[in-house]
Design a protein around this motif. Structure first.
Motif, short mmCIF file in Angstrom:
data_model
loop_
_atom_site.label_atom_id
_atom_site.label_comp_id
_atom_site.label_asym_id
_atom_site.label_seq_id
_atom_site.Cartn_x
_atom_site.Cartn_y
_atom_site.Cartn_z
N LYS A 135 -51.00 -1.69 6.90
CA LYS A 135 -51.66 -0.68 6.09
C LYS A 135 -51.47 -0.97 4.60
O LYS A 135 -50.43 -1.48 4.18
N GLN A 136 -52.48 -0.64 3.84
CA GLN A 136 -52.32 -0.71 2.39
C GLN A 136 -51.42 0.44 1.95
O GLN A 136 -51.49 1.55 2.49
N ARG A 137 -50.60 0.15 0.94
CA ARG A 137 -49.64 1.14 0.48
C ARG A 137 -50.04 1.70 -0.88
O ARG A 137 -50.40 0.94 -1.78
N ILE A 138 -49.94 3.01 -1.00
CA ILE A 138 -50.11 3.70 -2.28
C ILE A 138 -48.74 4.22 -2.71
O ILE A 138 -48.03 4.83 -1.92
N PHE A 139 -48.40 3.96 -3.96
CA PHE A 139 -47.24 4.62 -4.56
C PHE A 139 -47.76 5.63 -5.57
O PHE A 139 -48.61 5.32 -6.40
N MET A 140 -47.27 6.86 -5.48
CA MET A 140 -47.81 7.94 -6.30
C MET A 140 -46.70 8.76 -6.95
O MET A 140 -45.73 9.15 -6.30
N THR A 141 -46.87 9.03 -8.24
CA THR A 141 -46.05 10.05 -8.89
C THR A 141 -46.82 11.37 -8.79
O THR A 141 -48.05 11.38 -8.84
N GLY A 142 -46.12 12.46 -8.64
CA GLY A 142 -46.80 13.75 -8.49
C GLY A 142 -47.43 13.93 -7.12
O GLY A 142 -48.32 14.76 -6.95
N ALA A 143 -46.95 13.19 -6.13
CA ALA A 143 -47.58 13.22 -4.80
C ALA A 143 -47.42 14.56 -4.10
O ALA A 143 -48.22 14.89 -3.22
N SER A 144 -46.42 15.33 -4.46
CA SER A 144 -46.21 16.63 -3.80
C SER A 144 -46.83 17.78 -4.58
O SER A 144 -46.72 18.93 -4.18
N GLY A 145 -47.50 17.47 -5.70
CA GLY A 145 -48.11 18.50 -6.52
C GLY A 145 -49.46 18.95 -6.00
O GLY A 145 -49.89 18.55 -4.91
N TYR A 178 -60.19 9.92 -6.72
CA TYR A 178 -59.06 9.00 -6.88
C TYR A 178 -59.13 7.90 -5.82
O TYR A 178 -58.91 6.71 -6.13
N LEU A 179 -59.40 8.26 -4.59
CA LEU A 179 -59.39 7.26 -3.52
C LEU A 179 -60.58 6.32 -3.62
O LEU A 179 -60.46 5.13 -3.28
N LEU A 180 -61.72 6.80 -4.10
CA LEU A 180 -62.84 5.89 -4.35
C LEU A 180 -62.50 4.92 -5.47
O LEU A 180 -62.81 3.72 -5.39
N ALA A 181 -61.86 5.42 -6.53
CA ALA A 181 -61.46 4.54 -7.62
C ALA A 181 -60.42 3.53 -7.17
O ALA A 181 -60.41 2.38 -7.62
N ILE A 234 -50.83 5.35 -8.25
CA ILE A 234 -51.50 6.52 -8.80
C ILE A 234 -50.47 7.33 -9.57
O ILE A 234 -49.47 7.78 -9.02
N HIS A 235 -50.73 7.51 -10.86
CA HIS A 235 -49.79 8.22 -11.73
C HIS A 235 -50.37 9.59 -12.09
O HIS A 235 -51.32 9.71 -12.85
N LEU A 236 -49.77 10.63 -11.49
CA LEU A 236 -50.21 12.01 -11.71
C LEU A 236 -49.20 12.83 -12.49
O LEU A 236 -49.57 13.76 -13.22
N ALA A 237 -47.93 12.53 -12.33
CA ALA A 237 -46.88 13.36 -12.93
C ALA A 237 -46.88 13.21 -14.45
O ALA A 237 -47.25 12.16 -14.99
N ASP A 238 -46.43 14.26 -15.13
CA ASP A 238 -46.44 14.28 -16.59
C ASP A 238 -45.05 14.66 -17.08
O ASP A 238 -44.56 15.75 -16.76
N PRO A 239 -44.38 13.79 -17.86
CA PRO A 239 -43.06 14.17 -18.37
C PRO A 239 -43.17 15.35 -19.32
O PRO A 239 -44.11 15.43 -20.12
N GLY A 264 -54.08 -8.06 -10.18
CA GLY A 264 -55.40 -7.51 -9.87
C GLY A 264 -55.33 -6.22 -9.06
O GLY A 264 -56.36 -5.73 -8.57
N LYS A 265 -54.14 -5.67 -8.91
CA LYS A 265 -53.99 -4.41 -8.19
C LYS A 265 -54.47 -3.25 -9.07
O LYS A 265 -54.69 -3.39 -10.27
N VAL A 266 -54.61 -2.08 -8.44
CA VAL A 266 -55.17 -0.91 -9.12
C VAL A 266 -54.08 0.03 -9.61
O VAL A 266 -53.15 0.37 -8.86
N LEU A 267 -54.22 0.48 -10.84
CA LEU A 267 -53.39 1.54 -11.40
C LEU A 267 -54.32 2.66 -11.85
O LEU A 267 -55.20 2.46 -12.69
N LEU A 268 -54.15 3.85 -11.27
CA LEU A 268 -54.94 5.02 -11.63
C LEU A 268 -54.06 5.98 -12.41
O LEU A 268 -52.97 6.35 -11.95
N THR A 269 -54.52 6.35 -13.59
CA THR A 269 -53.78 7.30 -14.42
C THR A 269 -54.61 8.58 -14.56
O THR A 269 -55.77 8.64 -14.15
N THR A 270 -54.00 9.61 -15.14
CA THR A 270 -54.62 10.93 -15.14
C THR A 270 -54.70 11.51 -16.54
O THR A 270 -53.71 11.50 -17.28
#
Length: 320
Positions: free
Chosen positions: A7-17, A216-219, A76-81, A112-118
Motif C-alpha cells: 500500500k502507498q503510505r500517507i504521513f499526515m499532521t493534523g490527522a485526528s482533526g 486533498y486525495l486527488l492532489a 499532508i501537512h494540516l496542523a498549525d503551530p 518527486g513525492k508529493v507534499l500537500l500543505t494547507t
C-alpha cells in the motif's frame, strides 16, 4: 519478484482533526496506509479507530517528521503551530512552519513525492468589483495573519524535486456538525445573539469537509511537478448575513450587527476581519486540472438549517 501489493503510505499532521480525520477515513477506504502525528493517547485512540497508525510527536519533533516523511509516499501537512495564539506576533509561527517544511524537505528532496500543505482562500484579496478571484490573485495589502509567507516558503520546496501543492480551504469548512459553524453556534447560545459585521453584506465561500478531503486525495495523486495552489471552495457563495440568520434560526437567538470598529473592540481584529471579509474564490483550477467535483450539493445553509447542525444546536441549547 517485487511486491506489487504494498500500500502507498500517507504521513499526515493534523490527522485526528476535523479535516484530517475525514481525509484519513477516505484515504484508508481508497487503499492507503495512513500514519498520523499524534500528541496524546486520546488522539492515538481516535486514529486507531479510523484505521490509522498513530505516531507520537508534535510539530517540534523534527526527527519524527523526517523519519515519517522518508517512509511515506505522500505527506499532508494540516496542523498549525500555535493555532490562533499570536500573542508574540507571527514570526514564531513562520519560524516553526519553516522548520517543519525543512524537515519534510530533508527527506523528500529529489524524490518527486508529493507534499500537500494547507492555507486559506482568504489569502487572496477580494475583487473590488465583486468578481471571482483565483489562485493567481495577489494577497490583501494588509494581512492580519501573513499566511502567504508560509505558503510561498512551502512552494519553494518544489525547487528541491518535491511535488508541492498548497490547498487553500474556504473560509467556512462545514459538515458533520463540526468546525467553525459549531463554534459560532456555541458563541451565539452563550451571548444570546449571532454577531455579524456591517449588516453581513460581504460574501464568503464554503466547502463541505468531505469535498475538501476528496480534493486533498486527488492532489495526492495528480499534483503536477513544481509548486501549485488549489482553492477548495464551492461555486457561488453566500453572504455573512445569510449564515448568521441560518445559525440564529436553529439556535433560537436574534442577529446583531456591529460596525467593523465595534466588532474589533469586542472580538479582536482577526475575527472582526474574518466576519467582514469578502471572498468569492473560484475552484475552477481544481475542477479542471484534478477533476474535482462538488458531491455534497445541499450547501452550507441547508446543512445548518436541516442537515448535520440542528442536532448540534439542540445539544448546545440543552447544555450538552
Amino acid at each position: 519478484m517485487a511486491d506489487t501489493t504494498k500500500k502507498q503510505r500517507i504521513f499526515m499532521t493534523g490527522a485526528s482533526g476535523y479535516v484530517g480525520s475525514v481525509i484519513t477515513e477516505f484515504a484508508i477506504a481508497d487503499g492507503y496506509e495512513v500514519h498520523g502525528l499524534s500528541r496524546s493517547e486520546a488522539n492515538d485512540e481516535k486514529l486507531r479507530k479510523l484505521g490509522a497508525v498513530p505516531v507520537r510527536g508534535d510539530l517540534s519533533s523534527l526527527d519524527v517528521l523526517r523519519r515519517e516523511a522518508a517512509a511515506a509516499d505522500v505527506v499532508i501537512h494540516l496542523a498549525d503551530p500555535f493555532n490562533f495564539d499570536l500573542s508574540n506576533g507571527y514570526d514564531p509561527v513562520l519560524k516553526a512552519q519553516a522548520a517543519v517544511a525543512d524537515a519534510f524537505a530533508d527527506s523528500l528532496q529529489g524524490s518527486g513525492k508529493v507534499l500537500l500543505t494547507t492555507g486559506g482562500a482568504l489569502m487572496a484579496a477580494s475583487d473590488p468589483n465583486g468578481g471571482e478571484t483565483d489562485e493567481t490573485t495577489p494577497a490583501p495589502n494588509e494581512e492580519i495573519i501573513p499566511r502567504t509567507r508560509v505558503e510561498k516558503y512551502d512552494l519553494s520546496l518544489a525547487e528541491k524535486g518535491i511535488r508541492v501543492a498548497a490547498i487553500r480551504l474556504a473560509p467556512f469548512v462545514y459538515g458533520r456538525g463540526g468546525s467553525g459553524i459549531r463554534l459560532f453556534m456555541q458563541m451565539a447560545a452563550k451571548n444570546g445573539h449571532v454577531l455579524t459585521v456591517d449588516e453581513g453584506k460581504a460574501h464568503t465561500t464554503a466547502v463541505h469537509v468531505d469535498d475538501a478531503a476528496r480534493l486533498y486525495l486527488l492532489a495526492a495523486k495528480k499534483a503536477p511537478v513544481g509548486g501549485t495552489r488549489y482553492n477548495a471552495t464551492e461555486p457561488g457563495g453566500v453572504t455573512h448575513r445569510q449564515l448568521a440568520e441560518a445559525i440564529a434560526e436553529v439556535v433560537g437567538v436574534p442577529v446583531k450587527s456591529l460596525t467593523l470598529d465595534e466588532a474589533t473592540a469586542q472580538l479582536g481584529l482577526f475575527f472582526a476581519r474574518f466576519l467582514s471579509a469578502d471572498n468569492r474564490s473560484s475552484s475552477a483550477k481544481a475542477r479542471n486540472e484534478l477533476g474535482w467535483e462538488i458531491k455534497e450539493t445541499a450547501g452550507i445553509l441547508e446543512d445548518i438549517k436541516a442537515g448535520s447542525y440542528p442536532a448540534v444546536a439542540q445539544a448546545i441549547k440543552s447544555g450538552h
